[in-house]
Scaffold this motif. Structure first.
Motif, mmCIF file in Angstrom:
data_model
loop_
_atom_site.group_PDB
_atom_site.id
_atom_site.type_symbol
_atom_site.label_atom_id
_atom_site.label_comp_id
_atom_site.label_asym_id
_atom_site.label_seq_id
_atom_site.Cartn_x
_atom_site.Cartn_y
_atom_site.Cartn_z
ATOM 1 N N VAL A 191 0.838 -1.202 0.000
ATOM 2 C CA VAL A 191 0.000 0.000 0.000
ATOM 3 C C VAL A 191 0.875 1.254 0.000
ATOM 4 O O VAL A 191 0.595 2.226 -0.705
ATOM 5 N N ALA A 192 1.952 1.214 0.775
ATOM 6 C CA ALA A 192 2.841 2.374 0.869
ATOM 7 C C ALA A 192 3.517 2.676 -0.463
ATOM 8 O O ALA A 192 3.662 3.842 -0.846
ATOM 9 N N THR A 193 3.939 1.641 -1.185
ATOM 10 C CA THR A 193 4.601 1.888 -2.469
ATOM 11 C C THR A 193 3.635 2.485 -3.485
ATOM 12 O O THR A 193 4.048 3.230 -4.376
ATOM 13 N N THR A 194 2.362 2.172 -3.331
ATOM 14 C CA THR A 194 1.361 2.785 -4.208
ATOM 15 C C THR A 194 1.172 4.254 -3.847
ATOM 16 O O THR A 194 1.131 5.124 -4.721
ATOM 17 N N TRP A 195 1.072 4.530 -2.556
ATOM 18 C CA TRP A 195 0.879 5.909 -2.111
ATOM 19 C C TRP A 195 2.099 6.777 -2.441
ATOM 20 O O TRP A 195 1.963 7.905 -2.912
ATOM 21 N N PHE A 196 3.296 6.234 -2.200
ATOM 22 C CA PHE A 196 4.534 6.990 -2.420
ATOM 23 C C PHE A 196 5.160 6.638 -3.771
ATOM 24 O O PHE A 196 6.385 6.554 -3.890
ATOM 25 N N ARG A 197 4.343 6.449 -4.780
ATOM 26 C CA ARG A 197 4.862 5.999 -6.074
ATOM 27 C C ARG A 197 5.849 6.989 -6.687
ATOM 28 O O ARG A 197 6.771 6.580 -7.394
ATOM 29 N N ASP A 198 5.674 8.288 -6.429
ATOM 30 C CA ASP A 198 6.616 9.269 -6.982
ATOM 31 C C ASP A 198 7.996 9.121 -6.341
ATOM 32 O O ASP A 198 9.019 9.189 -7.032
ATOM 33 N N GLU A 199 8.028 8.922 -5.023
ATOM 34 C CA GLU A 199 9.314 8.717 -4.353
ATOM 35 C C GLU A 199 9.944 7.400 -4.794
ATOM 36 O O GLU A 199 11.167 7.304 -4.947
ATOM 37 N N LEU A 200 9.110 6.385 -4.983
ATOM 38 C CA LEU A 200 9.623 5.094 -5.441
ATOM 39 C C LEU A 200 10.237 5.233 -6.831
ATOM 40 O O LEU A 200 11.323 4.699 -7.101
ATOM 41 N N ALA A 201 9.566 5.969 -7.700
ATOM 42 C CA ALA A 201 10.079 6.173 -9.060
ATOM 43 C C ALA A 201 11.400 6.939 -9.032
ATOM 44 O O ALA A 201 12.329 6.631 -9.796
ATOM 45 N N ALA A 202 11.508 7.928 -8.146
ATOM 46 C CA ALA A 202 12.749 8.696 -8.031
ATOM 47 C C ALA A 202 13.886 7.810 -7.531
ATOM 48 O O ALA A 202 15.034 7.919 -7.994
ATOM 49 N N MET A 203 13.572 6.917 -6.597
ATOM 50 C CA MET A 203 14.583 5.994 -6.086
ATOM 51 C C MET A 203 15.039 5.044 -7.188
ATOM 52 O O MET A 203 16.244 4.785 -7.356
#
Length: 263
Positions: A191-203
């Motif tokens: 759920v967190a990776t969906t919510w923070f998808r922009d940060e995940l993409a930047a990482m």
């Protein structure tokens, strides 16, 4: 019903009595007034500001019978939200009102309470908390979150949500760090990776360019927690982090100083 006495409407709805009696005390007295004017009129009549909540609730219950109440109820709710100090403090901290309660680090009993009260987001929590009577006693993490937001206590906020002290907003790495303690850690991580998808993409972009995966977690300041959080997030990466070589007999450095030595 616009000219029906409010005391009669209250009796018909089996709710608490409307304290102001008289046949002229009807919805028509209030529906054309602004929120501030309603507050002023109620105070003139010897009522506390909280009385407007009963008035709004009473009119809301009668909406099914008479639509002219709708504008006033809507105006009251919008004004109340605008004046909610908890919502203002969320904005001050850069925390979105629609952040899911389920992604916080609140204890299970508090999460269950929020579920029963249908509080799905931090914004809904703030509105609910603002509407509670002053004499209602709450404890546990509910009180902790309420106090943290009321006093803009960054340290306390960071204990119950993925907040990074000294910065604004909520963050993926901190969300992973809090998720590792949850019994449903894998579900929370997804759920967190969906919510923070922009940060995940930047990482992922950083990793694709040869960046260090471990470096993203040094903000946690705890080597063991950094590893657990990194391991929890790893299955959700679309770009595999490069393996970092460790000399034979040398322990891999982690945390802030470990990052410094890698530069």
């Amino acid at each position: 019903m616009v000219d029906t006495a409010l005391s009669s409407l209250a009796q018909n709805l089996d709710g608490p009595d409307w304290p102001i009696k008289g046949k002229d005390e009807t919805p028509s007295v209030y529906i054309d007034l602004t929120f501030a004017e309603v507050l002023e009129l109620l105070q003139i009549k010897g009522q506390s500001p909280e009385r407007i909540d009963q008035l709004a609730g009473l009119l809301r219950e009668t909406l099914a019978f008479d639509s002219p109440f709708g504008d006033m109820v809507a105006q009251t709710e919008v004004a109340a939200a605008r004046d909610n100090p908890l919502l203002k403090n969320l904005a001050k901290l850069g925390i979105p009102e629609n952040f899911p309660i389920t992604l916080t680090a609140l204890e299970p009993s508090t999460l269950e309470f929020c579920k029963l009260e249908q509080l799905a987001t931090l914004g809904e929590f703030a509105v609910f908390a603002q509407g509670m009577a002053q004499n209602v006693i709450v404890g546990g993490d509910f009180r902790k979150l309420l106090n943290a937001l009321s006093h803009v206590d960054e340290a306390a906020v960071a204990e119950v949500m993925p907040f990074r002290r000294g910065q604004k907003g909520l963050h993926l790495v901190e969300a992973m760090a809090q998720a590792v303690w949850a019994p449903d850690a894998a579900v929370r991580a997804e759920v967190a990776t969906t919510w923070f998808r922009d940060e995940l993409a930047a990482m992922e972009k950083d990793l694709a360019g040869g960046g260090s995966y471990a470096r993203h977690f040094v903000v946690l300041g705890d080597a063991a927690l950094e590893k657990r959080a990194a391991d929890l997030l790893r299955p959700h990466l679309r770009v595999g982090p490069a393996k970092e070589a460790v000399a034979p007999g040398e322990k891999k450095k982690s945390g802030f100083f470990g990052w410094l030595f890698k530069q």
